[in-house]
Write a protein that holds these residues in place. Structure first.
Motif, PDB file in Angstrom:
ATOM      1  N   GLY A  35       0.817  -1.212   0.000  1.00 42.00           N
ATOM      2  CA  GLY A  35       0.000   0.000   0.000  1.00 42.00           C
ATOM      3  C   GLY A  35       0.848   1.258   0.000  1.00 42.00           C
ATOM      4  N   PHE A  36       0.296   2.328  -0.603  1.00 39.02           N
ATOM      5  CA  PHE A  36       0.987   3.617  -0.662  1.00 39.02           C
ATOM      6  C   PHE A  36       0.032   4.714  -0.194  1.00 39.02           C
ATOM      7  N   ASP A  37       0.524   5.506   0.743  1.00 38.27           N
ATOM      8  CA  ASP A  37      -0.274   6.544   1.385  1.00 38.27           C
ATOM      9  C   ASP A  37      -0.270   7.822   0.545  1.00 38.27           C
ATOM     10  N   PRO A  38      -1.430   8.301   0.090  1.00 40.70           N
ATOM     11  CA  PRO A  38      -1.478   9.510  -0.740  1.00 40.70           C
ATOM     12  C   PRO A  38      -1.584  10.788   0.089  1.00 40.70           C
ATOM     13  N   SER A  94      -7.974  12.678  -3.793  1.00 35.92           N
ATOM     14  CA  SER A  94      -8.198  12.189  -5.156  1.00 35.92           C
ATOM     15  C   SER A  94      -7.104  12.688  -6.105  1.00 35.92           C
ATOM     16  N   ALA A  95      -6.733  13.955  -5.951  1.00 32.58           N
ATOM     17  CA  ALA A  95      -5.668  14.521  -6.790  1.00 32.58           C
ATOM     18  C   ALA A  95      -4.340  13.830  -6.504  1.00 32.58           C
ATOM     19  N   ASN A  96      -4.055  13.573  -5.217  1.00 34.15           N
ATOM     20  CA  ASN A  96      -2.808  12.888  -4.851  1.00 34.15           C
ATOM     21  C   ASN A  96      -2.777  11.462  -5.402  1.00 34.15           C
ATOM     22  N   VAL A  97      -3.920  10.779  -5.325  1.00 34.01           N
ATOM     23  CA  VAL A  97      -3.999   9.410  -5.840  1.00 34.01           C
ATOM     24  C   VAL A  97      -3.705   9.386  -7.339  1.00 34.01           C
ATOM     25  N   ALA A  98      -4.298  10.316  -8.086  1.00 31.74           N
ATOM     26  CA  ALA A  98      -4.081  10.371  -9.535  1.00 31.74           C
ATOM     27  C   ALA A  98      -2.613  10.644  -9.861  1.00 31.74           C
ATOM     28  N   SER A  99      -1.990  11.542  -9.091  1.00 28.97           N
ATOM     29  CA  SER A  99      -0.596  11.899  -9.320  1.00 28.97           C
ATOM     30  C   SER A  99       0.332  10.724  -9.013  1.00 28.97           C
TER      31      SER A  99
END
Length: 416
Positions: A35-38, A94-99
Motif C-alpha cells: 500500500g501507498f499513502d497519498p 483524489s488529486a494525490n492518488v491520480a498523481s
C-alpha cells in the motif's frame, strides 16, 4: 541463492509473519501487494524502496499490486506519528492518488496481468458504518488493538477513534485482495507491522486458520548517523522532478558516506550481487574516487528519471568539480547557480562589476582579488585588472558565472 536469501542479503527484509511459510509460498507464482499513502502529491525516496521491492518481486516472476489509499488517505495512518495528522479533503486525496498512480506506472508493469495499480476506494467508498462494525469490527477485540505498537505508542498523547480504526480498514484491504485477486502476501515498511498482521488476523478469522497467507516488512532505513533515510537539508527527496530535481537526487547519493554507499548499493541497485561485490572492492581500493557513490547515484537517477536526466546530473556534478561549464544548458546553469543570480547592465570593467555585485567592497579589494588569481569568469581565471565583461563573455547570450575564491559564486544576468 533464492529470492528471500537475496533480499535478506541486500538488507531489504526485517520481519516475517512466518519465514518458512513465506518461503514456501514464493516457490510458486504469487500475487503480492503493497500500500501507498497519498498524503502528498508525490512519493519520495523512502517510498521508492518499497517500489523497488515490487519491481524485484515482479522480475522474479510474481504478480504485484500497488494499492493507493484513496480511502485510508482520508483517515491518516498513525504509524510512526506522535500526533494526529491534519486530515485531507476528498478532492486533495483524489488529486494525490491520480498523481501517485502516474508515478507508479513508470515502475510497475501492468501488461499481461503481471501487475495492478488500484485504489482502495474501489471497495471501501460505499461501505456503510453497520457493515464496517458487523462484518469486520467484531473480529478485533479492544485488547488485541491496544497491544498494537501503533496504538500503544499513542495512548499517552492520545489517539482518536478515527486513527484507532485505521488498522482494521487496512486489514479489509488485504481480505478483499485475497478474495478478489488471490493475493496471498502483503509487504510494507517496518512501521506497518501492526497493520500487516491485522490483515492476517482478519483473513484467518473470516476464511479459516488454514488460509495460506503471509507478510514481511522492509526495514526503516537510517544512515550511518541514525538520520532518517532520504531526508536532506531541503526536505524530503520526492520522485517528482518539479519537487526534487534529478541533480539534487544525484547529489544526495554522491555525498553519502562510504559505509552508506555500500549499503545503499545493495538496497537500490539491480546489479547482480557479484557485480555489486566487485564495485565495493574497487571502491575500497580507491576511496577518494567515490566509485560506489557515483555508480549508486547514476543508477538511482536513471531508474527514477531516465538515462538522459542522469547524464545531465552527472555532467552538472562534473562541471562543478572541473570548473568547465561550457556544456551546461541554460536550465542546468539556473539550477546550479540561480540562487546566486544578480542582474547587471552589460559591459563593465571587471573591478567595477565585482563591486556592483558585492563580490568586493572597494576598487582596492577588487584589484587584490584579480591580481591574486582569485577571480574566474565561466571557469577561466582572469588576472587582467582592465578586463571588460560584456555580452561576448556570456553563456547562452545572457549569463556570466563569476567565481571568487573556492566557494563564492555569482551568476550575473546581463540586461540590455
Amino acid at each position: 541463492m533464492d529470492l528471500i536469501d537475496e533480499l535478506k542479503y541486500r538488507g531489504l527484509i526485517k520481519d516475517f509473519s512466518n519465514e518458512d511459510e513465506v518461503r514456501e509460498l514464493l516457490k510458486s507464482k504469487q500475487t503480492i501487494y503493497c500500500g501507498f499513502d497519498p498524503s502528498a502529491a508525490s512519493l519520495h525516496l523512502g517510498n521508492f524502496v518499497a517500489i523497488s521491492m515490487l519491481m524485484r518481486l515482479q522480475k522474479a516472476g510474481h504478480r504485484v499490486i500497488a494499492v493507493l489509499g484513496g480511502i485510508t488517505g482520508m483517515i491518516g495512518d498513525p504509524s510512526g506519528k506522535k500526533s494526529e495528522r491534519k486530515l485531507l479533503d476528498v478532492q486533495q486525496v483524489s488529486a494525490n492518488v491520480a498523481s501517485i498512480k502516474k508515478q507508479l506506472e513508470r515502475f510497475i508493469i501492468t501488461t499481461d496481468d503481471n501487475g495492478l495499480i488500484i485504489s482502495n476506494q474501489d471497495w471501501l467508498a460505499n461501505m456503510t458504518m453497520i457493515e464496517f462494525l458487523r462484518d469486520y469490527g467484531k473480529y478485533f477485540s479492544i485488547n488485541y488493538m491496544l497491544n498494537k505498537e501503533i496504538v500503544a505508542s499513542r495512548l499517552d498523547s492520545g489517539i482518536s477513534y478515527t486513527e484507532f480504526s485505521y488498522s482494521i480498514i487496512q486489514a479489509i484491504d488485504f481480505l478483499t485482495l485475497y478474495r478478489n485477486e488471490n493475493c496471498a502476501i502483503q509487504i510494507g515498511g517496518s512501521d506497518q507491522w501492526g497493520n500487516l498482521t491485522s490483515g492476517l488476523e482478519l483473513i484467518r478469522k473470516q476464511v479459516g486458520e488454514n488460509a495460506k497467507v503471509g507478510c514481511f516488512t522492509i526495514p526503516l532505513l537510517l544512515d550511518s548517523n541514525g538520520k532518517k533515510f532520504g531526508k536532506s537539508e531541503e526536505g524530503a527527496l520526492y520522485l517528482d522532478e518539479k519537487l526534487c530535481s534529478p541533480y539534487r537526487l544525484y547529489q544526495y547519493f554522491i555525498n553519502v558516506g562510504d559505509a552508506d554507499a555500500e549499503r545503499y548499493l545493495k538496497i537500490f541497485s539491480f546489479k547482480s550481487l557479484e557485480e555489486i561485490a566487485e564495485l565495493i572492492k574497487s571502491h575500497r581500493e580507491n576511496l577518494g574516487a567515490r566509485i560506489a557513490q557515483k555508480a549508486l547515484a547514476k543508477e538511482v537517477v536513471t531508474m527514477i528519471h531516465g538515462a538522459k536526466k542522469a547524464q545531465e546530473a552527472e555532467e552538472m556534478s562534473l562541471a562543478l568539480f572541473s570548473n568547465d561549464f561550457s556544456a551546461l544548458s541554460k536550465d542546468n546553469i539556473l539550477e546550479l547557480f540561480g540562487s546566486f543570480m544578480v542582474e547587471h547592465a552589460a559591459s563593465s570593467k571587471l573591478e567595477d562589476l565585482l563591486i556592483d555585485i558585492h563580490a568586493a567592497s572597494s576598487k582596492r579589494e577588487a584589484r587584490e582579488f584579480i591580481n591574486g588569481n582569485s577571480i574566474a569568469i565561466n571557469g577561466k581565471k582572469i588576472t587582467d585588472v582592465n578586463y571588460i565583461v560584456d555580452f561576448s563573455s556570456t553563456m547562452h547570450d545572457e549569463y556570466v558565472l563569476l567565481k571568487r575564491g573556492k566557494k563564492n559564486y555569482y551568476l550575473v544576468r546581463f540586461t540590455k
